[in-house]
Design a protein around this motif. Structure first.
Motif, mmCIF file in Angstrom:
data_model
loop_
_atom_site.group_PDB
_atom_site.id
_atom_site.type_symbol
_atom_site.label_atom_id
_atom_site.label_comp_id
_atom_site.label_asym_id
_atom_site.label_seq_id
_atom_site.Cartn_x
_atom_site.Cartn_y
_atom_site.Cartn_z
ATOM 1 N N GLY A 22 -7.912 -28.887 22.519
ATOM 2 C CA GLY A 22 -9.081 -29.599 23.022
ATOM 3 C C GLY A 22 -9.318 -29.416 24.500
ATOM 4 O O GLY A 22 -10.266 -29.948 25.052
ATOM 5 N N ALA A 23 -8.450 -28.648 25.132
ATOM 6 C CA ALA A 23 -8.588 -28.415 26.567
ATOM 7 C C ALA A 23 -8.767 -26.926 26.832
ATOM 8 O O ALA A 23 -9.890 -26.414 26.819
ATOM 9 N N GLU A 24 -7.666 -26.225 27.065
ATOM 10 C CA GLU A 24 -7.748 -24.805 27.419
ATOM 11 C C GLU A 24 -8.499 -23.982 26.377
ATOM 12 O O GLU A 24 -9.334 -23.151 26.731
ATOM 13 N N ASP A 25 -8.208 -24.213 25.096
ATOM 14 C CA ASP A 25 -8.883 -23.418 24.058
ATOM 15 C C ASP A 25 -10.388 -23.605 24.108
ATOM 16 O O ASP A 25 -11.149 -22.662 23.881
ATOM 17 N N GLN A 26 -10.824 -24.814 24.397
ATOM 18 C CA GLN A 26 -12.261 -25.077 24.461
ATOM 19 C C GLN A 26 -12.909 -24.368 25.646
ATOM 20 O O GLN A 26 -13.943 -23.732 25.487
ATOM 21 N N VAL A 27 -12.317 -24.496 26.808
ATOM 22 C CA VAL A 27 -12.964 -23.932 27.994
ATOM 23 C C VAL A 27 -12.728 -22.429 28.145
ATOM 24 O O VAL A 27 -13.555 -21.737 28.719
ATOM 25 N N GLU A 28 -11.627 -21.930 27.618
ATOM 26 C CA GLU A 28 -11.351 -20.495 27.740
ATOM 27 C C GLU A 28 -12.095 -19.671 26.692
ATOM 28 O O GLU A 28 -12.205 -18.461 26.834
ATOM 29 N N ASN A 29 -12.590 -20.315 25.665
ATOM 30 C CA ASN A 29 -13.291 -19.598 24.603
ATOM 31 C C ASN A 29 -14.781 -19.913 24.594
ATOM 32 O O ASN A 29 -15.415 -19.910 23.548
ATOM 33 N N GLU A 32 -21.731 -17.585 26.610
ATOM 34 C CA GLU A 32 -22.868 -17.838 27.497
ATOM 35 C C GLU A 32 -23.716 -18.987 26.976
ATOM 36 O O GLU A 32 -24.434 -19.627 27.733
ATOM 37 N N LEU A 33 -23.591 -19.272 25.680
ATOM 38 C CA LEU A 33 -24.365 -20.349 25.071
ATOM 39 C C LEU A 33 -23.788 -21.727 25.402
ATOM 40 O O LEU A 33 -24.536 -22.661 25.684
ATOM 41 N N ASP A 34 -22.461 -21.861 25.384
ATOM 42 C CA ASP A 34 -21.876 -23.200 25.540
ATOM 43 C C ASP A 34 -21.039 -23.391 26.803
ATOM 44 O O ASP A 34 -20.454 -24.455 26.996
ATOM 45 N N ASP A 35 -20.999 -22.411 27.702
ATOM 46 C CA ASP A 35 -20.137 -22.550 28.875
ATOM 47 C C ASP A 35 -20.556 -23.714 29.774
ATOM 48 O O ASP A 35 -19.713 -24.456 30.268
ATOM 49 N N LYS A 36 -21.828 -23.908 29.971
ATOM 50 C CA LYS A 36 -22.293 -25.007 30.836
ATOM 51 C C LYS A 36 -21.973 -26.358 30.196
ATOM 52 O O LYS A 36 -21.561 -27.295 30.893
ATOM 53 N N LEU A 37 -22.113 -26.462 28.892
ATOM 54 C CA LEU A 37 -21.796 -27.707 28.198
ATOM 55 C C LEU A 37 -20.311 -28.045 28.347
ATOM 56 O O LEU A 37 -19.950 -29.186 28.633
ATOM 57 N N GLN A 38 -19.435 -27.047 28.194
ATOM 58 C CA GLN A 38 -18.004 -27.290 28.367
ATOM 59 C C GLN A 38 -17.686 -27.713 29.801
ATOM 60 O O GLN A 38 -16.830 -28.567 30.027
ATOM 61 N N GLU A 39 -18.365 -27.133 30.747
ATOM 62 C CA GLU A 39 -18.178 -27.531 32.146
ATOM 63 C C GLU A 39 -18.590 -28.988 32.345
ATOM 64 O O GLU A 39 -17.874 -29.761 32.988
ATOM 65 N N ILE A 40 -19.728 -29.379 31.785
ATOM 66 C CA ILE A 40 -20.210 -30.760 31.898
ATOM 67 C C ILE A 40 -19.225 -31.729 31.248
ATOM 68 O O ILE A 40 -18.885 -32.765 31.821
ATOM 69 N N ARG A 124 -2.276 -35.183 10.421
ATOM 70 C CA ARG A 124 -1.192 -35.348 11.398
ATOM 71 C C ARG A 124 0.153 -35.416 10.690
ATOM 72 O O ARG A 124 1.135 -34.840 11.146
ATOM 73 N N GLU A 125 0.192 -36.139 9.568
ATOM 74 C CA GLU A 125 1.435 -36.270 8.805
ATOM 75 C C GLU A 125 1.889 -34.916 8.262
ATOM 76 O O GLU A 125 3.082 -34.634 8.197
ATOM 77 N N ALA A 126 0.919 -34.080 7.902
ATOM 78 C CA ALA A 126 1.236 -32.750 7.379
ATOM 79 C C ALA A 126 1.545 -31.753 8.496
ATOM 80 O O ALA A 126 1.844 -30.593 8.231
ATOM 81 N N GLY A 127 1.434 -32.210 9.748
ATOM 82 C CA GLY A 127 1.735 -31.330 10.877
ATOM 83 C C GLY A 127 0.615 -30.386 11.225
ATOM 84 O O GLY A 127 0.824 -29.437 11.976
ATOM 85 N N GLU A 128 -0.574 -30.640 10.702
ATOM 86 C CA GLU A 128 -1.710 -29.773 10.999
ATOM 87 C C GLU A 128 -2.288 -30.115 12.365
ATOM 88 O O GLU A 128 -2.305 -31.275 12.771
ATOM 89 N N SER A 129 -2.772 -29.102 13.049
ATOM 90 C CA SER A 129 -3.475 -29.373 14.289
ATOM 91 C C SER A 129 -4.878 -29.826 13.930
ATOM 92 O O SER A 129 -5.420 -29.476 12.902
ATOM 93 N N PHE A 130 -5.432 -30.633 14.779
ATOM 94 C CA PHE A 130 -6.764 -31.150 14.481
ATOM 95 C C PHE A 130 -7.828 -30.265 15.083
ATOM 96 O O PHE A 130 -7.589 -29.585 16.072
ATOM 97 N N PRO A 131 -9.011 -30.299 14.474
ATOM 98 C CA PRO A 131 -10.112 -29.464 14.996
ATOM 99 C C PRO A 131 -10.607 -29.997 16.317
ATOM 100 O O PRO A 131 -10.501 -31.170 16.594
ATOM 101 N N SER A 132 -11.149 -29.108 17.117
ATOM 102 C CA SER A 132 -11.710 -29.548 18.384
ATOM 103 C C SER A 132 -13.192 -29.275 18.412
ATOM 104 O O SER A 132 -13.756 -28.727 17.519
#
Length: 132
Positions: A22-29, A32-40, A124-132
């Motif tokens: 929810g942090a690095e993966d969001q902003v590093e990926n 041009e369409l969503d970069d400004k939104l992630q910055e905001i 979470r109980e199954a050890g799955e990562s959650f979607p961001s």
């Protein structure tokens, strides 16, 4: 993206609440369409508003859950349930917010909230990562 103190602070908080998905993966990926939104989101939401004095993160999480329930935003609700758990909100409190929502948002919102909470807890109980 413009990176400054608010941005860095926001990225740290996103990491604490949502992990690197929810942090690095969001902003590093960004595109041009969503970069400004992630910055905001990083700078304004998590670098500024979420870190203001006056409300603890625990309380902000409960408020956010209630608003997302009212708006019917299940995708964001799922993300913020995980963030709320990271902020010290316990499952009983989340359940009570879902039940309380039926008074003001209706039974469909409460049902969706309980279903979303249940699916997050199962993942979470199954050890799955959650979607961001």
């Amino acid at each position: 993206m413009i990176e400054d103190e608010l941005y860095d602070s926001g990225l740290r908080l996103r990491r604490e609440m949502f992990g690197s998905a929810g942090a690095e993966d969001q902003v590093e990926n960004t595109t041009e369409l969503d970069d400004k939104l992630q910055e905001i989101v990083t700078r304004n939401c998590f670098g500024d508003i979420w870190q203001r004095a006056g409300l603890e993160r625990h309380t902000r999480s409960l408020i956010t859950i209630g608003m997302l329930l009212a708006l019917g935003r299940s995708h964001e609700l799922r993300i913020h349930i995980n963030g709320a758990l990271a902020n010290g909100v316990d499952v009983l409190e989340l359940r009570e917010v879902m039940l309380h929502s039926y008074l003001y948002c209706g039974i469909p919102a409460a049902v969706d909230g309980i279903r979303t909470l249940d699916s997050v807890l199962a993942a979470r109980e199954a050890g799955e990562s959650f979607p961001s």
